[in-house]
Design a protein around this motif. Structure first.
Motif, PDB file in Angstrom:
ATOM      1  N   PRO A   1      42.120  24.476  35.888  1.00  0.00           N
ATOM      2  CA  PRO A   1      43.325  24.387  36.729  1.00  0.00           C
ATOM      3  C   PRO A   1      43.010  24.155  38.207  1.00  0.00           C
ATOM      4  N   THR A   2      42.146  24.958  38.805  1.00  0.00           N
ATOM      5  CA  THR A   2      41.824  24.865  40.221  1.00  0.00           C
ATOM      6  C   THR A   2      40.358  25.266  40.396  1.00  0.00           C
ATOM      7  N   PRO A   3      39.773  24.919  41.531  1.00  0.00           N
ATOM      8  CA  PRO A   3      38.406  25.405  41.801  1.00  0.00           C
ATOM      9  C   PRO A   3      38.322  26.928  41.791  1.00  0.00           C
ATOM     10  N   THR A   4      39.389  27.584  42.213  1.00  0.00           N
ATOM     11  CA  THR A   4      39.387  29.051  42.176  1.00  0.00           C
ATOM     12  C   THR A   4      39.238  29.550  40.744  1.00  0.00           C
ATOM     13  N   HIS A   5      39.986  28.930  39.808  1.00  0.00           N
ATOM     14  CA  HIS A   5      39.853  29.303  38.409  1.00  0.00           C
ATOM     15  C   HIS A   5      38.453  28.973  37.893  1.00  0.00           C
ATOM     16  N   ALA A   6      37.895  27.849  38.331  1.00  0.00           N
ATOM     17  CA  ALA A   6      36.560  27.473  37.871  1.00  0.00           C
ATOM     18  C   ALA A   6      35.532  28.528  38.265  1.00  0.00           C
ATOM     19  N   ARG A   7      35.580  29.002  39.514  1.00  0.00           N
ATOM     20  CA  ARG A   7      34.642  30.026  39.944  1.00  0.00           C
ATOM     21  C   ARG A   7      34.839  31.330  39.154  1.00  0.00           C
ATOM     22  N   GLY A   8      36.119  31.716  38.966  1.00  0.00           N
ATOM     23  CA  GLY A   8      36.390  32.951  38.234  1.00  0.00           C
ATOM     24  C   GLY A   8      35.941  32.880  36.787  1.00  0.00           C
ATOM     25  N   PHE A   9      36.258  31.751  36.124  1.00  0.00           N
ATOM     26  CA  PHE A   9      35.846  31.606  34.734  1.00  0.00           C
ATOM     27  C   PHE A   9      34.326  31.590  34.615  1.00  0.00           C
ATOM     28  N   LEU A  10      33.661  30.884  35.548  1.00  0.00           N
ATOM     29  CA  LEU A  10      32.199  30.809  35.503  1.00  0.00           C
ATOM     30  C   LEU A  10      31.580  32.187  35.682  1.00  0.00           C
ATOM     31  N   ARG A  11      32.093  32.980  36.621  1.00  0.00           N
ATOM     32  CA  ARG A  11      31.552  34.320  36.857  1.00  0.00           C
ATOM     33  C   ARG A  11      31.737  35.213  35.614  1.00  0.00           C
ATOM     34  N   ASN A  12      32.967  35.228  35.061  1.00  0.00           N
ATOM     35  CA  ASN A  12      33.250  36.093  33.919  1.00  0.00           C
ATOM     36  C   ASN A  12      32.481  35.669  32.668  1.00  0.00           C
ATOM     37  N   TYR A  13      32.372  34.362  32.458  1.00  0.00           N
ATOM     38  CA  TYR A  13      31.649  33.869  31.286  1.00  0.00           C
ATOM     39  C   TYR A  13      30.164  34.235  31.394  1.00  0.00           C
ATOM     40  N   ALA A  14      29.572  34.047  32.608  1.00  0.00           N
ATOM     41  CA  ALA A  14      28.163  34.373  32.789  1.00  0.00           C
ATOM     42  C   ALA A  14      27.913  35.855  32.568  1.00  0.00           C
ATOM     43  N   ARG A  15      28.786  36.708  33.094  1.00  0.00           N
ATOM     44  CA  ARG A  15      28.617  38.145  32.901  1.00  0.00           C
ATOM     45  C   ARG A  15      28.711  38.532  31.432  1.00  0.00           C
ATOM     46  N   TYR A  16      29.656  37.896  30.717  1.00  0.00           N
ATOM     47  CA  TYR A  16      29.806  38.225  29.299  1.00  0.00           C
ATOM     48  C   TYR A  16      28.557  37.845  28.508  1.00  0.00           C
ATOM     49  N   LEU A  17      27.897  36.734  28.901  1.00  0.00           N
ATOM     50  CA  LEU A  17      26.692  36.285  28.204  1.00  0.00           C
ATOM     51  C   LEU A  17      25.451  37.009  28.690  1.00  0.00           C
ATOM     52  N   GLY A  18      25.601  37.926  29.667  1.00  0.00           N
ATOM     53  CA  GLY A  18      24.447  38.667  30.172  1.00  0.00           C
ATOM     54  C   GLY A  18      23.652  37.906  31.205  1.00  0.00           C
ATOM     55  N   LEU A  19      24.256  36.873  31.848  1.00  0.00           N
ATOM     56  CA  LEU A  19      23.580  36.075  32.859  1.00  0.00           C
ATOM     57  C   LEU A  19      23.982  36.551  34.244  1.00  0.00           C
ATOM     58  N   ASP A  20      23.125  36.290  35.223  1.00  0.00           N
ATOM     59  CA  ASP A  20      23.439  36.589  36.616  1.00  0.00           C
ATOM     60  C   ASP A  20      24.339  35.470  37.134  1.00  0.00           C
TER      61      ASP A  20
END
Length: 308
Positions: A47-66
């Motif tokens: 949807p927006t760059p803001t959503h992209a950053r949020g999704f990327l952060r949450n997805y990385a945390r869920y996968l155990g990535l920094d």
């Protein structure tokens, strides 16, 4: 590390853990199509760059990535991409140049609704859910009310009983008339009215004047001096609310209409007629026509008793 490499890292981490996109969606509450866009490096589908950053952060945390190195590389790649898209600006030197309007920086929104922890980002909304439930209930009630009104109007048309408007109007008018007749107190008669009523009704009226030589008025004939029974006949001249009590029993209460046949009763002791439209109720006692009980819209109560 390019943008497609970010997606490769995410996809490889997910497949290593044996997760499917649907399983990740259920845990993170991020749509599977957005997860797929992250893994493909197609951030334009978000949807927006803001959503992209949020999704990327949450997805990385869920996968155990920094998430921080991934976010830094994403920001750098986005900046490079934006610079490539910029076109040279041709300035018209013949026109005065005013101060340029500065666009707000894309990387610093007023608020970042997506940059939240996975456990709290998508588990709130209790109050909004309650408001939506209340709104749905209100809409359902309104629709049921409309269906009821439509049924009242169109169902009689389907059954060949008219369009239903007359029945609804009559019910409303009847309810209003009943309320008015019950809430409006009957005015106490003045001394002049008591004398007039006594002369009209004679010893059989509710004034209980002793038997003598009553003087009838010019508008209502006198009743017989002796009445062992009361033969009551009522003819409806105008639509009126009416209540008839014979020997202490209420035999009629409701709306009477000119189309109704004459009402007839016989009383051994007492007859009481109460109406909210006196001009519409014409009374005959023992074959003596007394005519309408009063004026239009007048609340009137008349009582006749036998001489037993």
């Amino acid at each position: 590390m390019m943008i497609d490499e970010l997606g490769h890292i995410l996809r490889e981490a997910r497949e290593t853990k044996g997760y499917t996109l649907r399983e990740v969606q259920e845990k993170t509450r991020i749509s599977s199509r957005f997860l797929e866009a992250l893994e493909m490096g197609d951030f334009d589908r978000l949807p927006t760059p803001t959503h992209a950053r949020g999704f990327l952060r949450n997805y990385a945390r869920y996968l155990g990535l920094d998430p921080e190195p991934l976010l830094e590389r994403y920001e750098l790649s986005q900046s490079q991409r934006l610079q490539r898209r910029q076109q040279p600006v041709i300035v018209d030197t013949t026109q005065p140049v005013g101060p340029a309007l500065e666009a707000p920086p894309e990387n610093h929104p007023f608020f970042d609704p997506v940059n939240m922890e996975v456990d709290t980002a998508y588990q709130g909304g209790g109050s909004s859910g309650g408001s939506e439930s209340i709104l749905r209930i209100v809409i359902i009630i309104a629709l049921l009310g409309l269906l009821y009104l439509a049924g009242q109007r169109f169902l009689p048309m389907i059954l060949g009983e008219g369009d239903g408007t007359a029945a609804i109007t009559e019910s409303v008018n009847e309810a209003v008339q009943n309320i008015l007749n019950r809430e409006t107190p009957t005015p106490e008669p003045t001394a002049t009215e008591e004398v007039g009523a006594s002369s009209v009704l004679g010893p059989t009226s509710r004034n209980d004047i002793p038997a003598g030589d009553p003087t009838p008025t010019a508008t209502r004939p006198p009743l017989p001096a002796t009445m062992e029974t009361i033969e009551l006949e009522i003819i409806i001249l105008e639509r009126a609310w009416m209540e008839v009590t014979v020997d202490g029993n209420v035999l009629f209460t409701g709306i009477a209409r000119p189309t109704d046949p004459p009402y007839e009763w016989t009383a051994n002791d007492e007859v009481r007629v109460n109406t909210g439209n006196a001009i519409g109720v014409s009374v005959t006692i023992n074959n003596v026509s007394l005519g309408p009980l009063g004026g239009r819209g007048e609340n009137k109560e008349e009582v006749w008793t036998t001489t037993n």
